[in-house]
Design an enzyme around this catalytic site. Structure first.
Site, PDB file in Angstrom:
ATOM      1  N   SER A  10      -0.685  51.404  60.934  1.00 43.75           N
ATOM      2  CA  SER A  10      -0.684  49.852  60.949  1.00 43.75           C
ATOM      3  C   SER A  10      -1.654  49.101  60.040  1.00 43.75           C
ATOM      4  O   SER A  10      -2.899  49.249  60.191  1.00 43.75           O
ATOM      5  CB  SER A  10      -0.876  49.089  62.235  1.00 43.75           C
ATOM      6  OG  SER A  10      -1.005  47.770  62.354  1.00 43.75           O
ATOM      7  N   HIS A  35       3.567  50.675  59.008  1.00 45.91           N
ATOM      8  CA  HIS A  35       3.891  49.792  60.293  1.00 45.91           C
ATOM      9  C   HIS A  35       3.274  48.384  59.785  1.00 45.91           C
ATOM     10  O   HIS A  35       2.085  48.182  59.605  1.00 45.91           O
ATOM     11  CB  HIS A  35       3.163  50.064  61.510  1.00 45.91           C
ATOM     12  CG  HIS A  35       3.500  49.531  62.707  1.00 45.91           C
ATOM     13  ND1 HIS A  35       4.715  49.822  63.480  1.00 45.91           N
ATOM     14  CD2 HIS A  35       2.730  48.585  63.294  1.00 45.91           C
ATOM     15  CE1 HIS A  35       4.670  48.934  64.462  1.00 45.91           C
ATOM     16  NE2 HIS A  35       3.658  48.185  64.311  1.00 45.91           N
ATOM     17  N   ASP A  37       2.715  44.563  61.377  1.00 48.12           N
ATOM     18  CA  ASP A  37       2.584  43.758  62.514  1.00 48.12           C
ATOM     19  C   ASP A  37       2.679  42.084  62.181  1.00 48.12           C
ATOM     20  O   ASP A  37       1.748  41.739  61.319  1.00 48.12           O
ATOM     21  CB  ASP A  37       1.331  44.026  63.451  1.00 48.12           C
ATOM     22  CG  ASP A  37       1.304  45.437  63.775  1.00 48.12           C
ATOM     23  OD1 ASP A  37       2.072  45.588  64.739  1.00 48.12           O
ATOM     24  OD2 ASP A  37       0.355  46.114  63.623  1.00 48.12           O
ATOM     25  N   MET A  39       2.909  38.556  63.325  1.00 43.21           N
ATOM     26  CA  MET A  39       2.840  37.801  64.729  1.00 43.21           C
ATOM     27  C   MET A  39       2.491  36.224  64.313  1.00 43.21           C
ATOM     28  O   MET A  39       2.137  35.702  63.171  1.00 43.21           O
ATOM     29  CB  MET A  39       1.242  38.130  64.965  1.00 43.21           C
ATOM     30  CG  MET A  39       0.852  39.458  65.423  1.00 43.21           C
ATOM     31  SD  MET A  39      -0.509  39.741  65.840  1.00 43.21           S
ATOM     32  CE  MET A  39      -0.766  41.800  66.031  1.00 43.21           C
ATOM     33  N   HIS A  68       7.232  45.182  62.731  1.00 46.57           N
ATOM     34  CA  HIS A  68       7.375  44.856  64.573  1.00 46.57           C
ATOM     35  C   HIS A  68       7.053  43.686  64.487  1.00 46.57           C
ATOM     36  O   HIS A  68       6.010  42.886  64.277  1.00 46.57           O
ATOM     37  CB  HIS A  68       5.967  45.758  64.886  1.00 46.57           C
ATOM     38  CG  HIS A  68       5.800  45.474  66.557  1.00 46.57           C
ATOM     39  ND1 HIS A  68       4.400  46.015  66.905  1.00 46.57           N
ATOM     40  CD2 HIS A  68       6.254  44.924  67.287  1.00 46.57           C
ATOM     41  CE1 HIS A  68       4.378  45.511  68.135  1.00 46.57           C
ATOM     42  NE2 HIS A  68       5.449  44.851  68.516  1.00 46.57           N
ATOM     43  N   MET A  70       6.387  40.496  66.445  1.00 47.18           N
ATOM     44  CA  MET A  70       5.995  39.586  67.566  1.00 47.18           C
ATOM     45  C   MET A  70       5.826  37.888  67.291  1.00 47.18           C
ATOM     46  O   MET A  70       4.860  37.563  67.296  1.00 47.18           O
ATOM     47  CB  MET A  70       4.403  40.073  67.901  1.00 47.18           C
ATOM     48  CG  MET A  70       4.345  41.636  68.151  1.00 47.18           C
ATOM     49  SD  MET A  70       2.754  42.177  67.982  1.00 47.18           S
ATOM     50  CE  MET A  70       3.018  42.913  66.140  1.00 47.18           C
ATOM     51  N   MET A 139       4.853  49.935  74.004  1.00 45.79           N
ATOM     52  CA  MET A 139       3.345  49.148  73.574  1.00 45.79           C
ATOM     53  C   MET A 139       2.460  49.860  74.511  1.00 45.79           C
ATOM     54  O   MET A 139       2.779  49.801  75.738  1.00 45.79           O
ATOM     55  CB  MET A 139       3.333  47.783  73.673  1.00 45.79           C
ATOM     56  CG  MET A 139       4.411  47.206  72.671  1.00 45.79           C
ATOM     57  SD  MET A 139       3.773  47.133  70.915  1.00 45.79           S
ATOM     58  CE  MET A 139       2.131  46.576  71.115  1.00 45.79           C
ATOM     59  N   GLY A 144      -0.727  41.817  70.039  1.00 49.12           N
ATOM     60  CA  GLY A 144      -1.759  40.763  69.396  1.00 49.12           C
ATOM     61  C   GLY A 144      -2.777  40.851  68.636  1.00 49.12           C
ATOM     62  O   GLY A 144      -3.238  40.343  67.493  1.00 49.12           O
ATOM     63  N   PHE A 145      -3.675  42.154  68.929  1.00 52.22           N
ATOM     64  CA  PHE A 145      -4.727  42.542  68.381  1.00 52.22           C
ATOM     65  C   PHE A 145      -4.721  44.083  67.948  1.00 52.22           C
ATOM     66  O   PHE A 145      -4.205  44.718  69.068  1.00 52.22           O
ATOM     67  CB  PHE A 145      -5.823  42.130  69.067  1.00 52.22           C
ATOM     68  CG  PHE A 145      -5.864  40.519  69.245  1.00 52.22           C
ATOM     69  CD1 PHE A 145      -6.414  39.935  68.112  1.00 52.22           C
ATOM     70  CD2 PHE A 145      -5.420  39.893  70.207  1.00 52.22           C
ATOM     71  CE1 PHE A 145      -6.534  38.254  68.473  1.00 52.22           C
ATOM     72  CE2 PHE A 145      -5.451  38.675  70.307  1.00 52.22           C
ATOM     73  CZ  PHE A 145      -5.692  37.649  69.390  1.00 52.22           C
ATOM     74  N   GLY A 146      -5.472  44.529  67.134  1.00 55.67           N
ATOM     75  CA  GLY A 146      -5.654  45.815  66.933  1.00 55.67           C
ATOM     76  C   GLY A 146      -7.030  46.259  67.539  1.00 55.67           C
ATOM     77  O   GLY A 146      -7.717  45.150  68.147  1.00 55.67           O
ATOM     78  N   GLY A 147      -7.257  47.365  67.730  1.00 57.59           N
ATOM     79  CA  GLY A 147      -8.629  47.962  68.392  1.00 57.59           C
ATOM     80  C   GLY A 147      -8.644  47.875  69.772  1.00 57.59           C
ATOM     81  O   GLY A 147      -9.559  48.015  70.346  1.00 57.59           O
ATOM     82  N   ASP A 177       2.639  52.441  70.350  1.00 57.67           N
ATOM     83  CA  ASP A 177       1.693  51.620  69.389  1.00 57.67           C
ATOM     84  C   ASP A 177       0.684  50.922  70.547  1.00 57.67           C
ATOM     85  O   ASP A 177       1.183  50.332  71.189  1.00 57.67           O
ATOM     86  CB  ASP A 177       2.797  50.450  68.873  1.00 57.67           C
ATOM     87  CG  ASP A 177       1.899  49.315  68.091  1.00 57.67           C
ATOM     88  OD1 ASP A 177       0.848  49.662  67.556  1.00 57.67           O
ATOM     89  OD2 ASP A 177       2.578  48.612  67.614  1.00 57.67           O
ATOM     90  N   GLY A 179      -3.864  51.713  70.647  1.00 60.10           N
ATOM     91  CA  GLY A 179      -4.868  52.431  71.109  1.00 60.10           C
ATOM     92  C   GLY A 179      -4.595  54.096  70.824  1.00 60.10           C
ATOM     93  O   GLY A 179      -5.163  54.727  71.539  1.00 60.10           O
ATOM     94  N   GLY A 197      -3.649  51.942  63.786  1.00 60.48           N
ATOM     95  CA  GLY A 197      -4.485  51.133  62.944  1.00 60.48           C
ATOM     96  C   GLY A 197      -6.004  51.371  62.855  1.00 60.48           C
ATOM     97  O   GLY A 197      -6.111  52.225  61.885  1.00 60.48           O
ATOM     98  N   SER A 198      -6.760  51.026  64.039  1.00 59.47           N
ATOM     99  CA  SER A 198      -8.025  51.303  63.865  1.00 59.47           C
ATOM    100  C   SER A 198      -8.310  52.625  63.709  1.00 59.47           C
ATOM    101  O   SER A 198      -9.303  53.078  62.879  1.00 59.47           O
ATOM    102  CB  SER A 198      -8.816  50.694  64.927  1.00 59.47           C
ATOM    103  OG  SER A 198      -7.916  50.987  66.125  1.00 59.47           O
TER     104      SER A 198
HETATM  105  C1  DX5 Z   1      -0.883  45.270  68.371  1.00 59.39           C
HETATM  106  C2  DX5 Z   1       0.055  45.811  67.166  1.00 59.39           C
HETATM  107  C3  DX5 Z   1      -0.445  47.468  66.883  1.00 59.39           C
HETATM  108  C4  DX5 Z   1      -1.927  47.126  66.253  1.00 59.39           C
HETATM  109  C5  DX5 Z   1      -2.359  48.826  66.609  1.00 59.39           C
HETATM  110  O1  DX5 Z   1      -0.143  43.866  68.639  1.00 59.39           O
HETATM  111  O2  DX5 Z   1       1.336  45.754  67.615  1.00 59.39           O
HETATM  112  O3  DX5 Z   1       0.437  47.772  65.823  1.00 59.39           O
HETATM  113  O4  DX5 Z   1      -2.194  47.051  65.067  1.00 59.39           O
HETATM  114  O5  DX5 Z   1      -3.735  48.790  66.340  1.00 59.39           O
HETATM  115  P1  DX5 Z   1      -4.582  49.890  67.066  1.00 59.39           P
HETATM  116  O6  DX5 Z   1      -4.031  51.290  66.508  1.00 59.39           O
HETATM  117  O7  DX5 Z   1      -5.847  49.696  66.511  1.00 59.39           O
HETATM  118  O8  DX5 Z   1      -4.530  49.792  68.485  1.00 59.39           O
HETATM  119 ZN    ZN Z   2       2.707  47.184  66.103  1.00 61.12          ZN
END
Ligand code: DX5
Ligand code: ZN
Length: 219
Positions: A10, A35, A37, A39, A68, A70, A139, A144-147, A177, A179, A197-198
């Site tokens: 991501s 990927h 994201d 938003m 993706h 959102m 999911m 909403g957020f990575g990490g 998707d 964590g 992502g992270s």
């Molecule tokens: C969250 C996103 C994910 C996110 C994953 O809303 O859909 O794609 O970037 O990030 P990690 O891998 O850091 O959880």
């Molecule tokens: Zn995503």
């Protein structure tokens, strides 16, 4: 059981000032898809990027773009994202009253439709649409957020969806998707595609190491 999975890093965790370099590095490191994201600050409490960035990415990477959405009422933007070069275009079941027609439009416009749901949404909510999609995204964090931390209790949805897909003879891929990292991936043996992502972008040993770990499902 397959020995390898697809990995879709991501770019939410990438260096946005250097996206071309980032996607080149991902291809070099063995990523299968990118990927993206999207938003809107309404469906989720965060704002990211829109179709113009997808178009710019399409021009500089041969990797399929896994977009993706959102966003509320994604039907308003489907055409923009397909024209921009989205290969997979995934919508949230909670984001529109027009799930079926939106999925059909995505396919008519030439992209592969995907369906997803928030962790708090019952898996049965997406069952009516499984015959219309090429991708089912589970999911394992609140979008909403990575990490964020992986939600282990969501894993049961993978087997449930797999069973439903088999029942209707669908070969849609199951993607996870949120964590996902070298530890949590060991719970995801039944999935086909891992978004991360992270984990990928912060891996000290480099992107290739992280991607290889995920492809081997942590082993
Ligand atoms: C969250 C996103 C994910 C996110 C994953 O809303 O859909 O794609 O970037 O990030 P990690 O891998 O850091 O959880
Ligand atoms: Zn995503």
């Amino acid at each position: 059981m397959k020995t390898q999975s697809l990995v879709a890093p991501s770019i939410l965790s990438a260096d946005f000032a250097n996206l071309q370099k980032e996607v080149e590095a991902l291809a070099q490191a063995g990523a299968d898809w990118v990927h993206v994201d999207v938003m809107d600050g309404h469906f989720v409490p965060n704002l990211t990027i829109g179709a113009p960035v997808v178009k710019s990415l399409k021009a500089v990477t041969p990797l399929p773009l896994d977009v993706h959405l959102m966003i509320e009422e994604p039907e308003r933007y489907i055409e923009d994202f397909v024209s921009a070069g989205a290969d997979y275009l995934t919508i949230h079941v909670e984001s529109t009253e027009q799930v079926e027609s939106t999925l059909k439009s995505i396919r008519q416009l030439g992209a592969r439709p995907g369906i997803t749901l928030r962790p708090g949404t019952a898996i049965e909510e997406i069952y009516p649409y499984l015959g219309l999609v090429d991708l089912v995204l589970i999911m394992t964090v609140n979008p909403g957020f990575g990490g964020q931390s992986f939600m282990l209790e969501q894993v049961g949805k993978i087997a449930a969806v797999k069973e439903q897909l088999e029942e209707i003879g669908s070969s849609a891929l199951i993607e996870v998707d949120g964590g996902v990292n070298e530890q949590t991936v060991s719970h995801l043996l039944a999935a086909d595609v891992f978004v991360a992502g992270s984990y990928v972008f912060n891996c000290k040993e480099g992107y290739a190491h992280a991607i290889e770990k995920l492809k081997r499902r942590g082993g």
